[in-house]
Design a protein around this motif. Sequence first.
Motif: not given
Length: 324
Positions: A51-55, A209-214
């Motif tokens: 989720a970190v790099v994707t977000g 960092g486990m919440d891609v929207r955040a």
Amino acid sequence: MTAREEGAPESGDVGLYRDMLLIRRFEEKAGQLYGMGLVGGFCHLYIGQEAVVTGMEAVAREGDQRITSYRGHGHMLAAGIDPGAIMAELLGRETGASRGKGGSMHMFSPEHGFWGGHGIVGAQVPIGAGIALAEKTRRTNNVTFVYFGDAAADQGQVAETYRLAALLSLPCLFVIENNSYPGPSAAPRGPQLLERARAYGIETAAVDGMDVRAVREAADVAALHVRAGKGPYAIEARTYRYRGHSMADPAKYRTREEASRVRATRDPIESLRERLLGEGAVTEEVLRAIDREVKDIVSAAADAAREAPAPEPEALHLHVTAEA
């Protein structure tokens, strides 16, 4: 052709789901090939941190730059680099992103604004500042994403880079991937990570960092700050890696139950999947189709890499330096 060009036309949150799933499946395959003895050297997997790099990459624009550490396969995929070229590099093949000379830890793709892949803890941070300085000198409004871990935050060159970035108002977006375990011999770091950046007058934010929207929301605020010429910004993304520090690390410093509990309650991919279904944004059929597509991409990348030739011995001294 890049992974994004090859893939389905989904956008928005469904696109985030697909991008995270591609990283997860790719890393699982990389771990499998490592276990078969096909990946030389070290191999650090990104499983759990997708989720970190994707977000972050969700707010990136054409011309932005990025640099990271040895745990960089996911960053390359998120930047749109061909999975086949990344997999071939893992196997040391001529068709790899760095012609088989970089391996897992030292891949580069300047044409995608990706400057590594660095094996020395924290070494990429001052290099990232140099890239940002080049962008400032060229008077672009491009952001340089500088990724590093919580252990790297202890390194002296990171503090020095903070000071320089603040002093010169560099367009750096520092991303601390706090994956809870900085290594088998180090103690977990806590909330002081961002205090160090704030001490130099750098704007900061912490995010799940486990919440891609955040992550995407925090990244959007940070990137706009940097693009506006307001100086550097630092984000601490609190995430969790499921595997050991590297494939050589059995991770005996934590229990198997702990990792299983995080997977069951906070997994970034499964959490987004449940939210998308609950909101009626997508159907099970569409998600299954995405899963099949991603598996096919990864399988094809692995098959092509295994069949690709190794570099010729006479190529050893080629591409070591660049012409100025």
